[in-house]
Each structure stands twice: as structure tokens, then as C-alpha cells.
Design a protein around this motif. Structure first.
Motif, PDB file in Angstrom:
ATOM      1  N   ALA A  24      46.446  19.574  71.508  1.00 11.86           N
ATOM      2  CA  ALA A  24      46.732  18.344  72.256  1.00 11.86           C
ATOM      3  C   ALA A  24      46.410  17.119  71.411  1.00 11.86           C
ATOM      4  N   ALA A  25      47.360  16.200  71.309  1.00 10.17           N
ATOM      5  CA  ALA A  25      47.185  15.025  70.461  1.00 10.17           C
ATOM      6  C   ALA A  25      46.509  13.871  71.178  1.00 10.17           C
ATOM      7  N   ARG A  26      46.663  13.808  72.491  1.00  8.93           N
ATOM      8  CA  ARG A  26      46.009  12.741  73.275  1.00  8.93           C
ATOM      9  C   ARG A  26      45.370  13.389  74.490  1.00  8.93           C
ATOM     10  N   VAL A  27      44.061  13.237  74.605  1.00  3.02           N
ATOM     11  CA  VAL A  27      43.291  13.960  75.616  1.00  3.02           C
ATOM     12  C   VAL A  27      42.516  12.976  76.478  1.00  3.02           C
ATOM     13  N   VAL A  28      42.623  13.124  77.785  1.00  4.70           N
ATOM     14  CA  VAL A  28      41.768  12.390  78.717  1.00  4.70           C
ATOM     15  C   VAL A  28      40.672  13.339  79.175  1.00  4.70           C
ATOM     16  N   VAL A  29      39.431  12.901  79.043  1.00  5.86           N
ATOM     17  CA  VAL A  29      38.270  13.706  79.427  1.00  5.86           C
ATOM     18  C   VAL A  29      37.536  12.975  80.538  1.00  5.86           C
ATOM     19  N   LYS A  30      37.277  13.673  81.634  1.00  7.23           N
ATOM     20  CA  LYS A  30      36.500  13.092  82.726  1.00  7.23           C
ATOM     21  C   LYS A  30      35.182  13.826  82.837  1.00  7.23           C
TER      22      LYS A  30
END
Length: 386
Positions: A24-30
Motif C-alpha cells: 500500500a502506497a498511502r495508508v491511513v492509520v487510526k
């Protein structure tokens, strides 16, 4: 000298169990409050440090990262000598005001160890529901990422008016993932994945894969974690996964302690596979980030037109109007039994509609003028919810 990995006859090094996750090149982490703070409410430096190390490692392999971080209210409890999360809005906002600065300061220091610059982005519901606002939000994220900055996102709790939470930061993270065109959403919690029962009970097992709603049949989904400092729970995480996967974004749900393994594509936690395709951003906001300001009641013909033909809503198919709203507000479109069929942005005030019911747009234009020859809700501003 030939290495063992490349020696003739040797087996190739095994790749990640989840290659799509690892690439994955762009990751959102919560990350949730319970993964960042002590049970008493203060920031746990060791937990924050470990999380930052994992996120820095993710960036080091070339991924762009957006962090959606809870914890502002929880971080403010101890300095304000509050024993637990307050129930009233004013005290929650006071705790958020104190805690947000402490939380971001901690992140700034920890990421500086890895020469990573962070930027704070505080969002309100308006920022992700009003077209002009979310376009501006996208531009802000795009510029921060272009400049190599790691955005840290939270709801702007200190100015929330109707309720302190956007809904929950899990849902906010799913919407942010769609907004920034992420390839992956990772939800970090105090449990290591989704179980088919209570994780502490005998006989329960971890679900490693969720491919459709059928995989969730019969599963009991709990609420707030044991630490008691967060507002979410497994219910909100599964709902966030539905939002993201329905828009084509895979989701990994695991514990904060397994973050590095999750980013590497190891088979930890639960992976939710995409169930739909990316859809227009404004329709995702409309479906998941708004509440109807009023209700427009439809006859059977109008319901069929909306659901089966994806048509616009015209005055002729409306039987009643309830609630108060103005042009541009989201409204719920309901059937004869009161069930919500769709939600859309209305083109009329609630005070105007009663005089238009049951009439064709052509008749209205002839009686009232050309400005009335328009849809009550245009199909481009409407999302079917069933």
C-alpha cells in the motif's frame, strides 16, 4: 560471495502473507485512546513511542501515512485531576483543549527521533459534509503529504456543538481514507482482531478474513474496551470497515502492539476485503457523515424510481414533508412505512414544498415560473441507502 538467499537450489525468501497490504502506497492509520493512555487517563510514553517507531518504519519503506489519533480527551483527564471521562459536553471540551496540545507535543517529539515532521489537522463534521470544505480538506492533506509531512488528524472536539464526537474516530478514519485516496486503512485497538465471540471466553476464535457481510452472521460485536477511556468499540470498528471496504479500501484491524507486523503484511489481526468500488466522495459523506434535517415521504412510484432507476426526486412523487430544513440541507427520503430509502441534498426549503406536492415540474413552471422547473433532489445529490 553468494548469499544463502540467492544460492543455487535454495528456496526464495517468503513474501508477506498479505502482499496488497504490504505494498500500500498511502495508508491511513487510526489509533484509539486505550492504545495510547494509561487507565488513569494520562499519556503512556512507552505506548506512543512504540507506535511512532512502527509508523516511522512504514514511512521508511516508502508509504505515505496519515494518522487519525484519538486520545485528546483522555490525555487531559490526569492534568485536570478528573478520575474518568466526563459526561457533560463542557468538561469534555475542556479536557480536549488541555489534552490535544499534550498529545501533539508528544507525537512531535517522538517523530523528531526519526526526522519526521508532523502537522495537526482538526476536522469538524462540516469539513467532511460540505462540498467546499472537504475539497479544501483534500487540498490540505495533499500538500502536507507532498511536502513530506505526516498529518495527525482528530476531530476538533473543543468546538463541537451538538456532540463531542464526530460519531467516532473509527468512522472519521474511514472517511479520511476515502478523502485522501488511501490504499489501506489500519484500525489499531486494544484487541488483536475481530473474534466470533468475547475474546476472553473459551471456544472463541479470531476471524483472519472478512470477505462479505455473510462472514459476520451470528457474531456478537462488543462495545467499549476494558480501559474505559475511549468512545468506540468493536461495533464502531466494524462499521468503519464497512464504510471503507464498500468504497474499495481494504482494512486491517489489530492491536497497536502488532502494528509493525500489520504494516509488513503479516497475517495478524483481521483483514476486511473490499466489497465495492470507489464512489464519489460527496456521496460517501452524504451516506455516512450526515443526518437528515427532515423527512420527505414518497409514494410507491417515487420509491421505485429512486431505487430501481436511480432517478431524481420530483414533486409529483411526494406525499408529505416533515421537519424543518433549507435548500442544500441533507434530508431523508422515506417510503410509506417510514423506512429510509435514500438521503439527498434538497433544492427547496421545507416551507416551500407543501404547495408543490403531487404536481409535475411542467405544471409548476407554468404556474409559478421557470425557477420551479427543477428536481426536489437531483440524482447526482442523492444516495440510495437500501
Amino acid at each position: 560471495m553468494t548469499s544463502a538467499a540467492s544460492a543455487p537450489g535454495s528456496a526464495p525468501a517468503p513474501g508477506p502473507a498479505r502482499p496488497d497490504v504490504a505494498s500500500a502506497a498511502r495508508v491511513v492509520v487510526k489509533v484509539g485512546s486505550s492504545s495510547l493512555t494509561t487507565a488513569e487517563g494520562g499519556i503512556d510514553p512507552a505506548r506512543v513511542s512504540a507506535l511512532v517507531d512502527a509508523l516511522a518504519g512504514l514511512r521508511a519503506r516508502g508509504a505515505e501515512v496519515v494518522l487519525v489519533s484519538s486520545g485528546a480527551i483522555a490525555a487531559g483527564l490526569s492534568p485536570l485531576t478528573l478520575a474518568r471521562r466526563p459526561r457533560d459536553l463542557a468538561s469534555q471540551q475542556a479536557a480536549a483543549s488541555v489534552g490535544q496540545g499534550l498529545l501533539v507535543h508528544r507525537y512531535t517529539e517522538e517523530f523528531a527521533r526519526h526526522d519526521v515532521l508532523v502537522g495537526q489537522v482538526l476536522l469538524t463534521a462540516d469539513d467532511v459534509t460540505r462540498r467546499s470544505h472537504y475539497r479544501n480538506a483534500y487540498r490540505t492533506f495533499a500538500k502536507l503529504l507532498e511536502m513530506g509531512v505526516l498529518p495527525i488528524v482528530n476531530e476538533n472536539d473543543t468546538v463541537a456543538t451538538s456532540e463531542i464526537r464526530f460519531g467516532d474516530n473509527d468512522r472519521l478514519a474511514a472517511l479520511v481514507a476515502h478523502l485522501v485516496h488511501a490504499d489501506l486503512l489500519v484500525l489499531l485497538s486494544d484487541v488483536d482482531g475481530l473474534y466470533d465471540g468475547h475474546p476472553d471466553h473459551d471456544g472463541t476464535s479470531l476471524l483472519t478474513q472478512v470477505t462479505s457481510e455473510r462472514d459476520l452472521d451470528g457474531i456478537s460485536i462488543g462495545r467499549t474496551g476494558a480501559a474505559g477511556v475511549g468512545t468506540g468499540g468493536m461495533q464502531t470498528k466494524v462499521e468503519a470497515a464497512r464504510i471503507a471496504t464498500g468504497a474499495g479500501i481494504p482494512v486491517v484491524l489489530t492491536s497497536a502492539g502488532q502494528a509493525a507486523s500489520a504494516f509488513a503484511g503479516d497475517e495478524v489481526g483481521t483483514v476486511f476485503h473490499p466489497t465495492g468500488k470507489r464512489r464519489p466522495t460527496r456521496l460517501l459523506w452524504l451516506a455516512h457523515a450526515t443526518e437528515g434535517k427532515g423527512r420527505i415521504h414518497l409514494d410507491e412510484g417515487a420509491v421505485r424510481a429512486l431505487v430501481e432507476r436511480r432517478a431524481s426526486l420530483l414533486p409529483a412523487g411526494i406525499t408529505d414533508v416533515t421537519g424543518a430544513f433549507v435548500a442544500g440541507d441533507p434530508v431523508d427520503l422515506v417510503d410509506g412505512a417510514g423506512g429510509v430509502v435514500a438521503r439527498g441534498l434538497v433544492n427547496y426549503d421545507s416551507t416551500e414544498l407543501p404547495g408543490l406536492l403531487g404536481k409535475s415540474t411542467r405544471d409548476l413552471a407554468r404556474e409559478l415560473g421557470a425557477s420551479y422547473e427543477r428536481e426536489v433532489v437531483h440524482r447526482d445529490d442523492l444516495v440510495v441507502l437500501r
